[in-house]
Motif scaffolding. Structure first.
Motif, PDB file in Angstrom:
ATOM      1  N   ALA A 148     -55.603   0.271   5.473  1.00  0.00           N
ATOM      2  CA  ALA A 148     -56.153   1.033   4.349  1.00  0.00           C
ATOM      3  C   ALA A 148     -56.288   2.491   4.762  1.00  0.00           C
ATOM      4  CB  ALA A 148     -57.512   0.473   3.945  1.00  0.00           C
ATOM      5  N   VAL A 149     -55.669   3.376   3.975  1.00  0.00           N
ATOM      6  CA  VAL A 149     -55.669   4.801   4.296  1.00  0.00           C
ATOM      7  C   VAL A 149     -56.169   5.576   3.083  1.00  0.00           C
ATOM      8  CG1 VAL A 149     -54.342   6.744   5.165  1.00  0.00           C
ATOM      9  CG2 VAL A 149     -53.660   4.416   5.775  1.00  0.00           C
ATOM     10  N   GLY A 150     -57.388   6.049   3.184  1.00  0.00           N
ATOM     11  CA  GLY A 150     -57.952   6.932   2.179  1.00  0.00           C
ATOM     12  C   GLY A 150     -58.437   8.177   2.882  1.00  0.00           C
ATOM     13  N   SER A 151     -59.716   8.502   2.729  1.00  0.00           N
ATOM     14  CA  SER A 151     -60.259   9.595   3.526  1.00  0.00           C
ATOM     15  C   SER A 151     -60.299   9.207   4.997  1.00  0.00           C
ATOM     16  CB  SER A 151     -61.656   9.972   3.043  1.00  0.00           C
ATOM     17  OG  SER A 151     -62.520   8.858   3.107  1.00  0.00           O
ATOM     18  N   GLY A 152     -60.472   7.914   5.264  1.00  0.00           N
ATOM     19  CA  GLY A 152     -60.430   7.397   6.626  1.00  0.00           C
ATOM     20  C   GLY A 152     -59.210   6.531   6.834  1.00  0.00           C
ATOM     21  N   ALA A 153     -59.236   5.756   7.908  1.00  0.00           N
ATOM     22  CA  ALA A 153     -58.133   4.845   8.213  1.00  0.00           C
ATOM     23  C   ALA A 153     -58.683   3.653   8.984  1.00  0.00           C
ATOM     24  CB  ALA A 153     -57.051   5.546   9.037  1.00  0.00           C
ATOM     25  N   VAL A 154     -58.305   2.459   8.558  1.00  0.00           N
ATOM     26  CA  VAL A 154     -58.776   1.253   9.217  1.00  0.00           C
ATOM     27  C   VAL A 154     -57.776   0.140   8.973  1.00  0.00           C
ATOM     28  CG1 VAL A 154     -60.154   0.570   7.204  1.00  0.00           C
ATOM     29  CG2 VAL A 154     -60.749  -0.322   9.467  1.00  0.00           C
ATOM     30  N   ALA A 155     -57.601  -0.712   9.966  1.00  0.00           N
ATOM     31  CA  ALA A 155     -56.765  -1.907   9.830  1.00  0.00           C
ATOM     32  C   ALA A 155     -57.639  -3.130  10.039  1.00  0.00           C
ATOM     33  CB  ALA A 155     -55.618  -1.892  10.837  1.00  0.00           C
ATOM     34  N   ILE A 156     -57.341  -4.183   9.290  1.00  0.00           N
ATOM     35  CA  ILE A 156     -58.082  -5.435   9.416  1.00  0.00           C
ATOM     36  C   ILE A 156     -57.114  -6.592   9.330  1.00  0.00           C
ATOM     37  CG2 ILE A 156     -58.541  -5.454   6.922  1.00  0.00           C
ATOM     38  CD1 ILE A 156     -61.174  -6.914   7.550  1.00  0.00           C
ATOM     39  N   GLY A 175     -62.957   8.761  15.053  1.00  0.00           N
ATOM     40  CA  GLY A 175     -61.925   7.819  14.641  1.00  0.00           C
ATOM     41  C   GLY A 175     -61.252   8.229  13.353  1.00  0.00           C
ATOM     42  N   ASP A 176     -60.893   7.226  12.544  1.00  0.00           N
ATOM     43  CA  ASP A 176     -60.142   7.441  11.298  1.00  0.00           C
ATOM     44  C   ASP A 176     -58.853   8.204  11.561  1.00  0.00           C
ATOM     45  OD1 ASP A 176     -61.981   6.049   9.844  1.00  0.00           O
ATOM     46  OD2 ASP A 176     -63.026   7.803   9.073  1.00  0.00           O
ATOM     47  N   ASN A 177     -58.240   7.900  12.705  1.00  0.00           N
ATOM     48  CA  ASN A 177     -57.062   8.653  13.135  1.00  0.00           C
ATOM     49  C   ASN A 177     -55.884   8.458  12.201  1.00  0.00           C
ATOM     50  OD1 ASN A 177     -57.871   9.798  15.857  1.00  0.00           O
ATOM     51  ND2 ASN A 177     -58.409   7.636  16.109  1.00  0.00           N
ATOM     52  N   GLY A 178     -55.320   9.563  11.729  1.00  0.00           N
ATOM     53  CA  GLY A 178     -54.186   9.519  10.820  1.00  0.00           C
ATOM     54  C   GLY A 178     -54.550   9.423   9.361  1.00  0.00           C
ATOM     55  N   GLY A 179     -55.843   9.261   9.056  1.00  0.00           N
ATOM     56  CA  GLY A 179     -56.281   9.127   7.672  1.00  0.00           C
ATOM     57  C   GLY A 179     -56.365  10.460   6.946  1.00  0.00           C
ATOM     58  N   GLY A 180     -56.905  10.422   5.734  1.00  0.00           N
ATOM     59  CA  GLY A 180     -56.918  11.602   4.890  1.00  0.00           C
ATOM     60  C   GLY A 180     -57.677  12.773   5.466  1.00  0.00           C
ATOM     61  N   SER A 181     -58.875  12.530   5.997  1.00  0.00           N
ATOM     62  CA  SER A 181     -59.640  13.653   6.557  1.00  0.00           C
ATOM     63  C   SER A 181     -58.964  14.186   7.815  1.00  0.00           C
ATOM     64  CB  SER A 181     -61.084  13.231   6.849  1.00  0.00           C
ATOM     65  OG  SER A 181     -61.144  12.212   7.823  1.00  0.00           O
ATOM     66  N   TRP A 182     -58.323  13.311   8.595  1.00  0.00           N
ATOM     67  CA  TRP A 182     -57.575  13.743   9.781  1.00  0.00           C
ATOM     68  C   TRP A 182     -56.408  14.636   9.363  1.00  0.00           C
ATOM     69  CZ3 TRP A 182     -52.660  13.642  11.634  1.00  0.00           C
ATOM     70  CH2 TRP A 182     -52.464  13.851  12.994  1.00  0.00           C
ATOM     71  N   ILE A 183     -55.643  14.208   8.366  1.00  0.00           N
ATOM     72  CA  ILE A 183     -54.511  15.007   7.887  1.00  0.00           C
ATOM     73  C   ILE A 183     -54.999  16.346   7.340  1.00  0.00           C
ATOM     74  CG2 ILE A 183     -52.697  15.150   6.125  1.00  0.00           C
ATOM     75  CD1 ILE A 183     -52.421  12.088   6.375  1.00  0.00           C
ATOM     76  N   GLY A 184     -56.069  16.301   6.551  1.00  0.00           N
ATOM     77  CA  GLY A 184     -56.601  17.532   5.986  1.00  0.00           C
ATOM     78  C   GLY A 184     -57.068  18.504   7.044  1.00  0.00           C
ATOM     79  N   GLU A 185     -57.734  17.972   8.086  1.00  0.00           N
ATOM     80  CA  GLU A 185     -58.203  18.856   9.159  1.00  0.00           C
ATOM     81  C   GLU A 185     -57.034  19.463   9.925  1.00  0.00           C
ATOM     82  OE1 GLU A 185     -61.349  18.833  12.908  1.00  0.00           O
ATOM     83  OE2 GLU A 185     -61.206  17.115  11.555  1.00  0.00           O
ATOM     84  N   GLU A 186     -56.020  18.648  10.220  1.00  0.00           N
ATOM     85  CA  GLU A 186     -54.837  19.188  10.896  1.00  0.00           C
ATOM     86  C   GLU A 186     -54.146  20.235  10.012  1.00  0.00           C
ATOM     87  OE1 GLU A 186     -53.641  18.559  14.074  1.00  0.00           O
ATOM     88  OE2 GLU A 186     -55.669  17.710  14.223  1.00  0.00           O
ATOM     89  N   GLN A 277     -48.120 -12.642  10.718  1.00  0.00           N
ATOM     90  CA  GLN A 277     -47.359 -11.398  10.814  1.00  0.00           C
ATOM     91  C   GLN A 277     -46.865 -10.918   9.442  1.00  0.00           C
ATOM     92  OE1 GLN A 277     -47.016  -9.738  14.144  1.00  0.00           O
ATOM     93  NE2 GLN A 277     -48.796 -11.101  14.000  1.00  0.00           N
ATOM     94  N   VAL A 278     -47.835 -10.717   8.573  1.00  0.00           N
ATOM     95  CA  VAL A 278     -47.600 -10.152   7.244  1.00  0.00           C
ATOM     96  C   VAL A 278     -48.603  -9.025   7.060  1.00  0.00           C
ATOM     97  CG1 VAL A 278     -47.666 -10.559   4.760  1.00  0.00           C
ATOM     98  CG2 VAL A 278     -46.780 -12.320   6.287  1.00  0.00           C
ATOM     99  N   ALA A 279     -48.131  -7.870   6.598  1.00  0.00           N
ATOM    100  CA  ALA A 279     -49.024  -6.721   6.478  1.00  0.00           C
ATOM    101  C   ALA A 279     -48.772  -5.970   5.184  1.00  0.00           C
ATOM    102  CB  ALA A 279     -48.834  -5.781   7.674  1.00  0.00           C
ATOM    103  N   ALA A 280     -49.850  -5.442   4.626  1.00  0.00           N
ATOM    104  CA  ALA A 280     -49.780  -4.592   3.436  1.00  0.00           C
ATOM    105  C   ALA A 280     -50.484  -3.284   3.734  1.00  0.00           C
ATOM    106  CB  ALA A 280     -50.444  -5.275   2.248  1.00  0.00           C
ATOM    107  N   THR A 281     -50.051  -2.230   3.073  1.00  0.00           N
ATOM    108  CA  THR A 281     -50.733  -0.947   3.162  1.00  0.00           C
ATOM    109  C   THR A 281     -51.369  -0.637   1.824  1.00  0.00           C
ATOM    110  OG1 THR A 281     -48.678   0.225   2.612  1.00  0.00           O
ATOM    111  CG2 THR A 281     -49.205  -0.044   4.948  1.00  0.00           C
ATOM    112  N   THR A 282     -52.535  -0.001   1.865  1.00  0.00           N
ATOM    113  CA  THR A 282     -53.255   0.295   0.642  1.00  0.00           C
ATOM    114  C   THR A 282     -53.991   1.610   0.801  1.00  0.00           C
ATOM    115  OG1 THR A 282     -54.844  -0.610  -0.960  1.00  0.00           O
ATOM    116  CG2 THR A 282     -55.314  -0.980   1.367  1.00  0.00           C
ATOM    117  N   GLY A 283     -54.486   2.138  -0.297  1.00  0.00           N
ATOM    118  CA  GLY A 283     -55.172   3.423  -0.279  1.00  0.00           C
ATOM    119  C   GLY A 283     -54.353   4.506  -0.952  1.00  0.00           C
ATOM    120  N   ARG A 284     -55.015   5.578  -1.348  1.00  0.00           N
ATOM    121  CA  ARG A 284     -54.345   6.584  -2.174  1.00  0.00           C
ATOM    122  C   ARG A 284     -53.230   7.299  -1.452  1.00  0.00           C
ATOM    123  NH1 ARG A 284     -56.777  11.989  -1.981  1.00  0.00           N
ATOM    124  NH2 ARG A 284     -58.288  12.123  -0.273  1.00  0.00           N
ATOM    125  N   LEU A 285     -53.284   7.399  -0.124  1.00  0.00           N
ATOM    126  CA  LEU A 285     -52.209   8.061   0.612  1.00  0.00           C
ATOM    127  C   LEU A 285     -51.043   7.121   0.900  1.00  0.00           C
ATOM    128  CD1 LEU A 285     -54.178  10.317   3.109  1.00  0.00           C
ATOM    129  CD2 LEU A 285     -53.008  10.990   1.007  1.00  0.00           C
TER     130      LEU A 285
END
Length: 346
Positions: A148-156, A175-186, A277-285
């Motif tokens: 899930a990638v929104g302002s943060g980032a987490v996998a479950i 943390g939240d590496n690669g997520g929205g706030s990370w991208i925005g800060e970079e 071994q099945v994965a989905a991505t979600t979140g506005r980004l």
């Protein structure tokens, strides 16, 4: 027909029959930028009664405490007004940052349970991390992993014994590496570099950042102690994503680094024994067509050979409703503190 109305006589005669009271399941998704409630009627003969959809305020911190019970209470009261005197079988809240708030004792999840029970009159409630409801919605309750990638980032991920495995989601400071706030800060760092003609900067981002935040010398004071710092940074992420799609090489580099971090996060969950071994991505980004989604989906088969990537089947709000249904079907549904607490008192 509006929610809360019941089916009466098919004609305008004086013949009436007592309507069957409606029963509802309620899901709530509470985040840092807003909140949403959906009530779904579950009575078999509900007919054309439509779900109730409401929006509300984001969660804020007041005197060092989360105001989540207040936000949830407002949504529940408004829902109860629309649904009339009908009953709620189960209610679930999914909440951004729940784990850190519980651990830091800025929120007692049972205060939210009390709010749900008090306002909706239900004996079956759950308070979950938004990670949990996003996972349930994306895979429709099936096992596997979700990023899930929104302002943060987490996998479950959940393994074949029912255990949950979490990667990152530790917040924007560590943390939240690669997520929205990370991208925005970079992106803001690249904009700042452009302001003093560093070759690592992006003139396009500088122009966009000045429009949003003013001159670069004010950004530090604007962001340092701002209560909405994460939101401001995350709101800048789409600017970076769009610039990358339009061949800004600095922004493309930021997205490549983000994709690396995100795929490593998801791969770490998938590497746990027993995780399907099945994965989905979600979140506005991670919306279809996003260059970040394309980068993650391109890297994932390299990071974890044999993983099947699937589209998210539904939203986190749908996941909250799915969990509400499970509480109705299984009153012994387990808690996974601090990510999920379940209370069934009847």
């Amino acid at each position: 027909m509006r929610a809360g109305e019941t089916l009466g006589s098919a004609s305008g005669t004086s013949q009436h029959r007592d309507p069957t009271p409606l029963t509802w399941e309620v899901g709530i998704d509470v985040g840092g930028t807003g909140s949403r409630l959906r009530g779904a009627p579950t009575t078999p003969d509900a007919g054309s009664v439509e779900p109730v959809d409401l929006t509300g305020d984001p969660v804020r911190f007041v005197s060092g405490r989360s105001n989540a019970p207040t936000v949830v209470g407002d949504l529940c009261r408004r829902f109860a007004e629309k649904a009339g005197t009908n009953s709620t079988a189960a209610a679930v809240v999914g909440m951004r940052g729940l784990r850190s708030m519980v651990v830091s004792r800025t929120l007692n999840p049972y205060a939210v349970h009390d709010t749900l029970s008090g306002e909706l009159g239900t004996a079956r409630t759950a308070v979950a991390s938004d990670t949990i409801i996003a996972h349930l919605g994306a895979l429709q309750g099936r096992s596997g992993a979700t990023l899930a990638v929104g302002s943060g980032a987490v996998a479950i991920g959940d393994d074949d014994t029912g255990r949950l495995h979490i990667a990152d989601g530790l917040g924007p400071l560590i943390g939240d590496n690669g997520g929205g706030s990370w991208i925005g800060e970079e992106g803001l760092r690249a904009a700042a570099r452009a302001s003093y003609h560093d070759a690592r900067g992006s003139e396009r981002l500088l122009t966009a950042a000045i429009e949003r935040l003013g001159q670069p010398e004010t950004w530090e004071s604007r962001l340092r102690d701002a209560p909405d710092r994460v939101r401001v940074l995350a709101d800048f992420a789409p600017v970076v994503v769009r610039a990358a799609a339009e061949d800004d090489v600095v922004c493309q580099k930021i997205l490549r680094e983000s994709a690396e971090l995100l795929t490593d996060c998801l791969a770490s969950v998938l590497s746990r024994p027993g995780v399907r071994q099945v994965a989905a991505t979600t979140g506005r980004l991670m919306a279809v067509g996003s260059p970040l989604r394309a980068a993650v989906h391109g890297l994932m088969p390299v990071k974890r050979v044999g993983v099947e990537l699937v589209d998210a089947a539904a939203t986190p709000l749908d996941g909250a409703l799915l969990l509400a249904r499970r509480l109705v079907e299984d009153p012994e549904f387990p808690s996974y503190r601090p990510l999920l607490t379940v209370r069934t008192t009847g």
